[in-house]
Design a protein around this motif. Structure first.
Motif, short mmCIF file in Angstrom:
data_model
loop_
_atom_site.label_atom_id
_atom_site.label_comp_id
_atom_site.label_asym_id
_atom_site.label_seq_id
_atom_site.Cartn_x
_atom_site.Cartn_y
_atom_site.Cartn_z
N ASN A 99 -5.70 -1.30 -7.47
CA ASN A 99 -7.33 -1.26 -7.22
C ASN A 99 -7.80 -0.45 -6.46
OD1 ASN A 99 -7.30 -3.13 -9.53
ND2 ASN A 99 -8.51 -4.76 -8.19
N SER A 100 -7.24 -0.65 -5.32
CA SER A 100 -7.71 0.25 -3.95
C SER A 100 -7.60 1.74 -4.21
CB SER A 100 -7.08 -0.14 -2.77
OG SER A 100 -7.56 0.50 -1.59
N LEU A 101 -6.43 2.01 -4.76
CA LEU A 101 -6.12 3.58 -4.98
C LEU A 101 -6.70 4.06 -6.21
CD1 LEU A 101 -2.25 3.83 -4.60
CD2 LEU A 101 -3.89 5.05 -3.25
N LYS A 102 -7.78 3.12 -6.92
CA LYS A 102 -7.96 3.47 -8.36
C LYS A 102 -7.01 4.35 -9.12
CE LYS A 102 -12.90 3.73 -6.62
NZ LYS A 102 -12.61 3.28 -5.52
N SER A 103 -5.78 3.79 -9.09
CA SER A 103 -4.78 4.00 -9.75
C SER A 103 -4.77 3.57 -11.40
CB SER A 103 -3.28 3.56 -9.33
OG SER A 103 -2.20 4.03 -10.20
N SER A 104 -4.44 4.36 -12.07
CA SER A 104 -4.18 4.24 -13.71
C SER A 104 -2.88 3.24 -13.97
CB SER A 104 -4.40 5.38 -14.59
OG SER A 104 -3.24 6.34 -14.22
N LYS B 16 -3.69 -5.41 -5.65
CA LYS B 16 -4.83 -5.12 -4.59
C LYS B 16 -4.73 -3.56 -4.49
CE LYS B 16 -6.54 -7.17 -1.37
NZ LYS B 16 -6.55 -7.83 0.15
N TYR C 291 -4.16 -11.28 -12.25
CA TYR C 291 -5.50 -10.63 -12.33
C TYR C 291 -6.68 -11.74 -12.16
CZ TYR C 291 -4.17 -6.34 -14.60
OH TYR C 291 -3.80 -5.02 -15.31
N ASP D 37 2.41 5.86 -7.60
CA ASP D 37 1.23 6.53 -8.16
C ASP D 37 1.20 7.99 -8.15
OD1 ASP D 37 -1.59 6.29 -9.24
OD2 ASP D 37 -1.89 7.47 -7.22
N GLU E 18 -11.17 -12.17 -4.34
CA GLU E 18 -12.36 -11.00 -4.05
C GLU E 18 -13.53 -11.67 -3.85
OE1 GLU E 18 -11.97 -8.18 -7.20
OE2 GLU E 18 -10.40 -6.93 -6.02
N SER F 22 1.35 3.64 -3.29
CA SER F 22 0.95 4.82 -3.24
C SER F 22 2.05 5.94 -3.66
CB SER F 22 0.29 5.35 -1.76
OG SER F 22 1.34 5.43 -1.06
N ASN G 82 0.86 -1.36 0.07
CA ASN G 82 -0.12 0.00 0.06
C ASN G 82 0.80 1.22 0.14
OD1 ASN G 82 -2.44 -1.54 -0.14
ND2 ASN G 82 -2.85 -1.32 2.13
#
Length: 403
Positions: free
Chosen positions: A174-179, A171, A111, A91, A118, A88, A84
């Motif tokens: 996805n959590s950060l909604k990062s591109s 994960k 993936y 990103d 999930e 971050s 995490n």
């Protein structure tokens, strides 16, 4: 300028890392390589062989353009928290890609595993709790729980350390909604924890460190496993400081802290749970070395890695509340850059997602305090005149600039 991000420790930088770095450039076709690198203490709860400044220099000499420090509160944590924090930072630094090494080597399997897990997370977590009650370690409980899910083909093996990290990187993205687009490179020859040399050119960092600490160092030799630039920087560090850092150097400090500790105080330290504080104090009274201490204190539930992290948090007096207060990084601490990296920062400065720290003396946020404390403790095993110099360096050292 497209940027690919790497999450690294470089303890030390070796030929396997060079393969990962070159593969990341090739796969991403990026113009810039950005590494987020653990500071002076690492995820397995041990001191880095040489300081973060020397390791950042190794990275720059090998072709990395920007090196940011992964803060202590993420660098010394289990895989999920480690991921995490690192993701971050990459990103916020504007990375288009994240490239990681894995035992699996196929990003599609990651993936598939993420989607599979999930859908079954509740069952997976319940199974972990069930296995922990039997007295096994958390990593073992995770592996057993994953096995019980009867996963189909095309998933990654989550008992392998780099696969686990890679899964948590996805994960976190996805959590950060990062591109950021994840990419993976299959690890070559040496496994992460190999203590022996596995080939003529590729060796694990563990086996390289073991050779450096060996009394027969001259007979073993590590030149073929590391770039010449790494070799030169290791030689320079040892010539200047007379030491390669390892836990044995810090054991007298740990032993002192445990012998004067109150069990109630120890229970406030991060990861100290289930009465382990009493076992730690008792074992410190009867152990003359860190290895002896660890061999006596280790149990089926507490892995070597978890115990090292507990010992590290005792050494740094890191409390539970400090380590659970942040889920993402709050700053970008720049350790080094190339000319190419400097150009990228100049273009991106207004678009960075976090404050950029190029000199510590200009940053006042309390989030940085654990890093300052960790650097001071890391320097405590140096000769006195170098110790004071190192304390000052943490505040005054500008980022390394490789022109």
């Amino acid at each position: 300028m497209k940027a690919v991000g790497l999450i690294v420790e470089y303890n030390p930088f070796h030929n396997g890392h060079a393969h990962h770095l070159n593969s990341a450039k090739e796969l991403s076709n990026a113009d810039i390589v950005i590494a987020v690198m653990s500071g002076n203490f690492l995820q397995r709860g041990e001191p880095a062989l040489v300081s973060k400044w020397y390791r950042a220099n190794m990275a720059l000499q090998a072709g990395v353009d920007l090196v940011f420090e992964l803060p202590y509160i993420f660098a010394t944590q289990k895989a999920e928290n480690f991921a995490n924090g690192a993701v971050s930072i990459l990103d916020a630094a504007g990375c288009d890609f994240l490239c990681f090494g894995s035992e699996n080597g196929d990003i599609h399997d990651f993936y598939n595993t993420l989607e599979f897990m999930e859908e079954r997370n509740e069952t997976y977590q319940e199974n972990i709790k069930k296995h922990i009650k039997t007295g096994v370690s958390y990593p073992k409980a995770q592996a057993l729980s994953f096995e019980e899910l009867k996963s189909p083909q095309g998933l990654v093996d989550l008992s392998k350390p780099n696969n686990i990290l890679g899964y948590h990187y996805l994960k976190a993205i996805n959590s950060l909604k990062s591109s950021m687009a994840p990419l993976t490179v299959k690890r070559k020859n040496a496994d992460y924890h190999d203590e022996h040399f596995a080939s003529e050119r590729i060796a694990s960092a563990t086996s390289i460190r073991k050779a450096l600490f060996s009394t027969n160092e001259q007979e073993i030799g590590i030149d073929q496993f590391i770039p010449q630039t790494t070799n030169a920087l290791l030689t320079d560090y040892y010539r200047q400081f007379g030491i390669f850092h390892q836990w044995e150097n810090y054991y007298p400090f740990l032993q002192f802290l445990l012998l004067q500790a109150n069990p109630n105080e120890l229970r406030e330290i991060y990861e100290v749970e289930e009465g382990i504080e009493n076992r730690l104090i008792k074992t410190a009274m009867e152990s003359n070395s860190f290895r002896e201490f660890m061999e006596k204190v280790k149990t089926k539930r507490y892995t070597w890695t978890r115990l090292q992290r507990i010992c590290l948090h005792i050494l740094t007096n890191t409390k539970k509340i400090q380590m659970t207060s942040l889920e993402q990084a709050s700053y970008l601490r720049l350790l080094g850059m190339t000319e190419n990296g400097k150009e990228y920062l100049n273009k991106m400065k207004a678009h960075l997602g976090l404050p950029l720290i190029s000199k510590l003396s200009s940053y006042k946020n309390e989030d940085i305090l654990p890093d300052i404390k960790a650097s001071r403790i890391y320097a405590c095993v140096l000769p006195n005149h170098l110790k004071v110099k190192s304390f000052e360096e943490e505040f005054k050292q500008p980022p390394i600039y490789l022109k």
